[in-house]
Design a protein around this motif. Sequence first.
Motif, PDB file in Angstrom:
ATOM      1  N   PRO A 138       0.810  -1.232   0.000  1.00  0.00           N
ATOM      2  CA  PRO A 138       0.000   0.000   0.000  1.00  0.00           C
ATOM      3  C   PRO A 138       0.839   1.275   0.000  1.00  0.00           C
ATOM      4  O   PRO A 138       0.511   2.237  -0.701  1.00  0.00           O
ATOM      5  CB  PRO A 138      -0.822  -0.129   1.284  1.00  0.00           C
ATOM      6  CG  PRO A 138      -0.942  -1.592   1.501  1.00  0.00           C
ATOM      7  CD  PRO A 138       0.368  -2.178   1.042  1.00  0.00           C
ATOM      8  N   GLU A 139       1.924   1.299   0.790  1.00  0.00           N
ATOM      9  CA  GLU A 139       2.780   2.496   0.834  1.00  0.00           C
ATOM     10  C   GLU A 139       3.446   2.738  -0.513  1.00  0.00           C
ATOM     11  O   GLU A 139       3.517   3.879  -0.995  1.00  0.00           O
ATOM     12  CB  GLU A 139       3.844   2.346   1.923  1.00  0.00           C
ATOM     13  CG  GLU A 139       3.304   2.292   3.339  1.00  0.00           C
ATOM     14  CD  GLU A 139       2.737   0.924   3.711  1.00  0.00           C
ATOM     15  OE1 GLU A 139       2.927  -0.043   2.915  1.00  0.00           O
ATOM     16  OE2 GLU A 139       2.086   0.819   4.768  1.00  0.00           O
ATOM     17  N   GLU A 140       3.931   1.668  -1.130  1.00  0.00           N
ATOM     18  CA  GLU A 140       4.589   1.795  -2.430  1.00  0.00           C
ATOM     19  C   GLU A 140       3.593   2.166  -3.522  1.00  0.00           C
ATOM     20  O   GLU A 140       3.920   2.898  -4.457  1.00  0.00           O
ATOM     21  CB  GLU A 140       5.303   0.489  -2.776  1.00  0.00           C
ATOM     22  CG  GLU A 140       6.509   0.191  -1.902  1.00  0.00           C
ATOM     23  CD  GLU A 140       7.054  -1.196  -2.136  1.00  0.00           C
ATOM     24  OE1 GLU A 140       6.245  -2.111  -2.431  1.00  0.00           O
ATOM     25  OE2 GLU A 140       8.285  -1.379  -2.038  1.00  0.00           O
ATOM     26  N   ARG A 141       2.361   1.655  -3.401  1.00  0.00           N
ATOM     27  CA  ARG A 141       1.327   1.978  -4.394  1.00  0.00           C
ATOM     28  C   ARG A 141       1.027   3.470  -4.387  1.00  0.00           C
ATOM     29  O   ARG A 141       0.934   4.107  -5.443  1.00  0.00           O
ATOM     30  CB  ARG A 141       0.042   1.195  -4.078  1.00  0.00           C
ATOM     31  CG  ARG A 141       0.131  -0.280  -4.377  1.00  0.00           C
ATOM     32  CD  ARG A 141      -0.991  -1.039  -3.698  1.00  0.00           C
ATOM     33  NE  ARG A 141      -2.278  -0.796  -4.330  1.00  0.00           N
ATOM     34  CZ  ARG A 141      -2.831  -1.636  -5.204  1.00  0.00           C
ATOM     35  NH1 ARG A 141      -2.222  -2.749  -5.535  1.00  0.00           N
ATOM     36  NH2 ARG A 141      -4.010  -1.360  -5.740  1.00  0.00           N
ATOM     37  N   GLN A 142       0.868   4.032  -3.173  1.00  0.00           N
ATOM     38  CA  GLN A 142       0.574   5.462  -3.095  1.00  0.00           C
ATOM     39  C   GLN A 142       1.732   6.289  -3.637  1.00  0.00           C
ATOM     40  O   GLN A 142       1.526   7.252  -4.376  1.00  0.00           O
ATOM     41  CB  GLN A 142       0.269   5.864  -1.655  1.00  0.00           C
ATOM     42  CG  GLN A 142      -0.029   7.363  -1.502  1.00  0.00           C
ATOM     43  CD  GLN A 142      -0.595   7.705  -0.152  1.00  0.00           C
ATOM     44  OE1 GLN A 142      -1.730   7.363   0.159  1.00  0.00           O
ATOM     45  NE2 GLN A 142       0.183   8.391   0.671  1.00  0.00           N
ATOM     46  N   LYS A 143       2.945   5.924  -3.287  1.00  0.00           N
ATOM     47  CA  LYS A 143       4.111   6.662  -3.760  1.00  0.00           C
ATOM     48  C   LYS A 143       4.221   6.590  -5.273  1.00  0.00           C
ATOM     49  O   LYS A 143       4.488   7.607  -5.936  1.00  0.00           O
ATOM     50  CB  LYS A 143       5.377   6.099  -3.121  1.00  0.00           C
ATOM     51  CG  LYS A 143       6.640   6.855  -3.485  1.00  0.00           C
ATOM     52  CD  LYS A 143       7.853   6.295  -2.758  1.00  0.00           C
ATOM     53  CE  LYS A 143       9.119   7.059  -3.139  1.00  0.00           C
ATOM     54  NZ  LYS A 143      10.305   6.513  -2.420  1.00  0.00           N
ATOM     55  N   ALA A 144       4.006   5.409  -5.846  1.00  0.00           N
ATOM     56  CA  ALA A 144       4.082   5.251  -7.300  1.00  0.00           C
ATOM     57  C   ALA A 144       2.982   6.049  -7.990  1.00  0.00           C
ATOM     58  O   ALA A 144       3.206   6.664  -9.042  1.00  0.00           O
ATOM     59  CB  ALA A 144       3.979   3.774  -7.673  1.00  0.00           C
TER      60      ALA A 144
END
Length: 212
Positions: free
Chosen positions: A96-102
Motif C-alpha cells: 500500500p505504501e509503495e502503491r501510493q508513492k508510485a
Amino acid sequence: MTAETKAKRSPQKATQKRAEETRERLLDAATELFAALGFDGVSARTIETHAGVQRGLIAYHFDTKEALWREMADRLFTDLRERLSLTADIVRDLSPEERQKAFITSFVRYSADAPMLNRMMAQEGKAPSWRLDYLYDTHLRDIRAEVSRIIGREIDPHTYYVMTGAGAFVFTMEHVCEKLFGVNPREESFVDEHARIVARLLESLQRETDES
C-alpha cells in the motif's frame, strides 16, 4: 486497383486529412483558450482565429461551441485515464505504501506533461454549471474510484486535494514559478524532486492520521 480508382481516392484522402488536421487545430486552440479564460470568456470566432482556420468551421466540425468543449474535455481526460491505466498495471503487486508513492509520482509527472487539464478544472470548479455536471458524470466520478483502486484504499477529500493541489498546482502556475524562483517547473529534474516531496508529505500526513 486501377490507376483511375487510385486517382479518385487520393483527393478524398487529402480532403479527409485536412479535415482531421482542422479538427485537431480547433481542439488545440479550444483547450488553450478554455483553460485560460473559461467557457464563457471565449467565443467560437476567437477559437477559430486562434486556430488559424476559416470562420464557421466550429459549426461544420462540431456543430456548437458546447459540443467542442465536451470533445476538448473528453480528449484531456482520455489522456489522464490512459496514464491511470498504466499506473494501475505497474502498482498491482506493490505494498500500500509503495502503491501510493508510485501513484503520486505518476500523477505529478502527468501534471507536468499536461497542465491544461488542471487549468481547465480550475476554471470549471469555480461554480456549478452544466459543464461541471458533465465532467462529474462522464469522468470525475470514475477517476476518483480508479484512484482509490490504485492506492488500495478509499481516498478521502483531504488526501485527494493535498495530492492534486501539491502535485499539480506548480505546473498550473508554471510562469509564476519561473518569475519567483527562476526555475522551469516542467524540467525533468524539478518534476522528479517535486514528486518525491509530495510523496513524503502525504506519507507524513497519513501517519499522523493513522496515529490520531
